[in-house]
Design a protein around this motif. Structure first.
Motif, PDB file in Angstrom:
ATOM      1  N   ARG A 177       0.811  -1.219   0.000  1.00 29.15           N
ATOM      2  CA  ARG A 177       0.000   0.000   0.000  1.00 29.15           C
ATOM      3  C   ARG A 177       0.848   1.274   0.000  1.00 29.15           C
ATOM      4  N   LEU A 178       2.177   1.131  -0.045  1.00 33.04           N
ATOM      5  CA  LEU A 178       3.049   2.302  -0.034  1.00 33.04           C
ATOM      6  C   LEU A 178       2.949   3.078  -1.348  1.00 33.04           C
ATOM      7  N   PRO A 179       2.927   4.416  -1.273  1.00 34.22           N
ATOM      8  CA  PRO A 179       3.021   5.214  -2.502  1.00 34.22           C
ATOM      9  C   PRO A 179       4.464   5.199  -3.005  1.00 34.22           C
ATOM     10  N   TRP A 180       4.658   5.541  -4.275  1.00 37.71           N
ATOM     11  CA  TRP A 180       6.012   5.571  -4.823  1.00 37.71           C
ATOM     12  C   TRP A 180       6.808   6.668  -4.139  1.00 37.71           C
ATOM     13  N   SER A 181       8.073   6.386  -3.826  1.00 41.02           N
ATOM     14  CA  SER A 181       8.870   7.323  -3.037  1.00 41.02           C
ATOM     15  C   SER A 181      10.342   7.245  -3.425  1.00 41.02           C
ATOM     16  N   ARG A 182      11.138   8.111  -2.811  1.00 40.16           N
ATOM     17  CA  ARG A 182      12.582   8.083  -3.051  1.00 40.16           C
ATOM     18  C   ARG A 182      13.182   6.749  -2.630  1.00 40.16           C
ATOM     19  N   TRP A 183      12.618   6.153  -1.592  1.00 43.00           N
ATOM     20  CA  TRP A 183      13.123   4.857  -1.144  1.00 43.00           C
ATOM     21  C   TRP A 183      13.010   3.822  -2.257  1.00 43.00           C
ATOM     22  N   HIS A 184      11.915   3.839  -3.001  1.00 46.25           N
ATOM     23  CA  HIS A 184      11.739   2.897  -4.100  1.00 46.25           C
ATOM     24  C   HIS A 184      12.735   3.167  -5.230  1.00 46.25           C
TER      25      HIS A 184
ATOM     26  N   ILE B 289       8.742  -3.907  -4.247  1.00 50.32           N
ATOM     27  CA  ILE B 289       7.986  -2.904  -5.001  1.00 50.32           C
ATOM     28  C   ILE B 289       6.492  -3.095  -4.756  1.00 50.32           C
ATOM     29  N   PRO B 290       5.724  -2.015  -4.516  1.00 51.44           N
ATOM     30  CA  PRO B 290       4.277  -2.135  -4.295  1.00 51.44           C
ATOM     31  C   PRO B 290       3.559  -2.787  -5.476  1.00 51.44           C
ATOM     32  N   ALA B 291       2.495  -3.506  -5.188  1.00 52.44           N
ATOM     33  CA  ALA B 291       1.764  -4.254  -6.207  1.00 52.44           C
ATOM     34  C   ALA B 291       1.303  -3.373  -7.359  1.00 52.44           C
ATOM     35  N   PHE B 292       0.944  -2.123  -7.064  1.00 50.57           N
ATOM     36  CA  PHE B 292       0.408  -1.227  -8.085  1.00 50.57           C
ATOM     37  C   PHE B 292       1.451  -0.904  -9.154  1.00 50.57           C
ATOM     38  N   TYR B 293       2.740  -0.955  -8.812  1.00 49.65           N
ATOM     39  CA  TYR B 293       3.805  -0.560  -9.731  1.00 49.65           C
ATOM     40  C   TYR B 293       4.656  -1.733 -10.210  1.00 49.65           C
ATOM     41  N   ARG B 294       4.403  -2.919  -9.687  1.00 46.59           N
ATOM     42  CA  ARG B 294       5.317  -4.039  -9.899  1.00 46.59           C
ATOM     43  C   ARG B 294       5.548  -4.364 -11.376  1.00 46.59           C
ATOM     44  N   GLY B 295       4.494  -4.370 -12.164  1.00 46.95           N
ATOM     45  CA  GLY B 295       4.620  -4.743 -13.565  1.00 46.95           C
ATOM     46  C   GLY B 295       5.512  -3.801 -14.350  1.00 46.95           C
ATOM     47  N   ARG B 296       5.229  -2.496 -14.285  1.00 50.94           N
ATOM     48  CA  ARG B 296       6.001  -1.545 -15.076  1.00 50.94           C
ATOM     49  C   ARG B 296       7.464  -1.469 -14.621  1.00 50.94           C
TER      50      ARG B 296
END
Length: 512
Positions: A28-35, A158-165
């Motif tokens: 559920r994390l939003p995309w961030s500098r950590w990612h 990586i959060p599920a929402f962004y994993r594919g790309r």
């Protein structure tokens, strides 16, 4: 920071049963500098792989020249050395893949990069053919291990929402390295700039230097909390996730969304090889067929084009050998643009539609290229444009093959599954490819080259049809929802996918 469910027992020993919401908290994390730190620390190694493969191919002629400092023929570089690199990659993937599932992601992605770094540096000081061959094998041995360790770690962080790309772009970044390798070779082979016995050595030294920089960044990448949970180290997992949440909240300036869903785990230190084999080839047989089809399809399409790339340009279009690197740089850019521009659609339109369509479109475009080539309707420029169009879609499809096998099998088998299918695809490319496509495209006959294109296109289309029926709808779903861990006590929903717009504070159910 929102209150988080405890990760379970504080004891860091196996045999305990813990109920945790850590996977949901990560997803559920939003995309961030950590990612971005994760992407830079882990993903950039594919640039090194692309650089490595391209440079060796381009400097083969220089190594065989008198005064290069190495008694070796061009055929030995593109034949024996290339085969040893492939063999090393296959062996490394299987060897390190098993240890990645057993010892952890971080330990292995540090070790495998160190192996690559050392082997590449020692290749630069080669003084005889046997030394060059030995360290080409060890370079591949390190790279093969990287694929298993890195893809499993990225998927789990990586959060599920962004994993594919993210997966697609990272795997596609191989082609950025290929572009760099092509351009670097032009400089390294220019004797007006560097002596014959120095230029090729500096290309390997540069690869080792870049690996060292990446190694420094990787020190800040944590172990996968998902792996820690299963192996009885839930206290460490809790500390890592809490630290990540604090960093993200400080950056965004707002509380994080409340995590939804939890899972109960029976902790254990390891899973036997028999359990892994049964899971992948019996319990998940349809997914194994899918992975096999995707890897073989992309391997044969790429070999149909790349093994005869230079020969086709020089024999049919009279392109000077020294200029083929520029054409290769163009199609390499097309390869990278595919995952970059199409990656988001794998998370929004969905895996099944995008995987099947990229495979089918690239196969059909290659059939069309073969037809135009047979008619004599193409020039060197228009053929390269056709290849760019084919590989724009094929690269996204090939990258999705790695994404697929890294997310559709249980946590305990993830790295080994990636390793197995990577080794399968690499072996198909490194063994079957030279035997079949190099002979076909090297004859100088139009019909043979057309046949090579048609074989690659047919297998790519066949893989696309398999994906249309068997691809898993994994977009925006938790890894634990896609494939329940072998150690899971109950079939619980482990997380919710994020809303389509980051930062809305709303959640939505995972795609069914």
């Amino acid at each position: 920071m929102p209150s988080a469910q405890p990760s379970g027992s504080a004891a860091a020993a196996t045999g305990h049963t813990v109920t945790t919401n850590i996977p949901a908290r990560l997803d559920r994390l939003p995309w961030s500098r950590w990612h971005w730190t994760i992407v830079i620390g882990l993903g950039t190694v594919w640039i090194l792989d692309g650089l490595e493969v391209t440079v060796v191919g381009n400097i083969a002629s220089r190594l065989s020249e008198s005064g290069s400092g190495l008694a070796i023929s061009s055929g030995q570089v593109t034949g024996i050395a290339a085969a040893l690199y492939v063999a090393g990659a296959c062996a490394g993937a299987l060897f390190w893949g098993r240890l990645t599932d057993k010892w952890g992601r971080k330990k292995l992605f540090m070790i495998t990069l160190a192996v690559y770094l050392a082997a590449t540096a020692l290749t630069a000081v080669s003084f005889s053919s046997w030394w060059f061959f030995a360290f080409r094998f060890l370079t591949g041995f390190g790279i093969g291990g990287e694929y298993a360790a890195i893809n499993s770690a990225i998927d789990e962080l990586i959060p599920a929402f962004y994993r594919g790309r993210v997966d697609l772009i990272i795997n596609g970044s191989f082609w950025l390295g290929a572009v760099g390798g092509s351009l670097l070779s032009i400089v390294a082979l220019n004797t007006a700039v560097l002596p014959k016995d120095v230029g090729w050595r500096l290309t390997f030294a540069l690869g080792a230097l870049l690996a060292f920089v990446i190694l420094l960044v990787r020190r800040h990448v944590p172990e996968s909390p998902r792996w820690l949970l299963i192996h009885g180290r839930d206290r460490e997992a809790e500390e890592i996730v809490t630290s990540i949440e604090e960093q993200v909240e400080a950056e965004k300036g707002r509380p994080l969304d409340r995590p939804e869903g939890e899972i109960t785990i029976h902790q254990r230190r390891s899973v036997t090889f028999v359990e892994i084999a049964r899971t992948v080839f019996s319990d998940y047989r349809r997914r194994s067929i899918l992975g096999f089809s995707l890897f073989i399809g992309q391997a044969f399409l790429y070999n149909a084009i790349t093994f005869g790339f230079g020969a086709i340009l020089t024999k049919f279009f009279n392109v000077p050998t020294d200029d083929t690197g520029y054409y290769f740089a163009v199609i390499a850019i097309g390869n990278f643009c595919g995952p970059l521009l199409l990656g988001k659609l794998f998370d929004t339109v969905g895996r099944r539609v995008m995987i099947s369509s990229t495979y089918l479109i690239s196969g059909l475009l290659l059939f069309g290229t073969a037809w135009l080539f047979d008619r004599g309707s193409l020039s060197a420029g228009t053929l390269t444009a056709c290849w760019c169009a084919v590989l724009f879609f094929a690269s996204a499809g090939a990258s999705s093959a790695y994404l697929t096998v890294s997310e559709v099998f249980p946590m305990e088998t993830r790295a080994m599954s990636i390793a197995f299918f990577y080794a399968l695809g690499t072996a198909a490319g490194g063994i079957s490819g030279p035997l079949l496509f190099a002979d076909l495209t090297g004859t100088g006959k139009v019909g043979d080259t057309v046949l090579a294109f048609q074989i690659g296109a047919a297998l790519m289309c066949a893989a696309g049809l398999v994906a249309a029926f068997l691809a898993v709808r994994a977009e925006r779903r938790s890894l634990e929802d896609i494939a329940k861990p072998l150690t899971a006590a109950a079939s619980t929903v482990t997380g919710k996918a994020r809303s389509a717009k980051e930062g809305t504070g709303r959640s939505r159910p995972a795609t069914a």
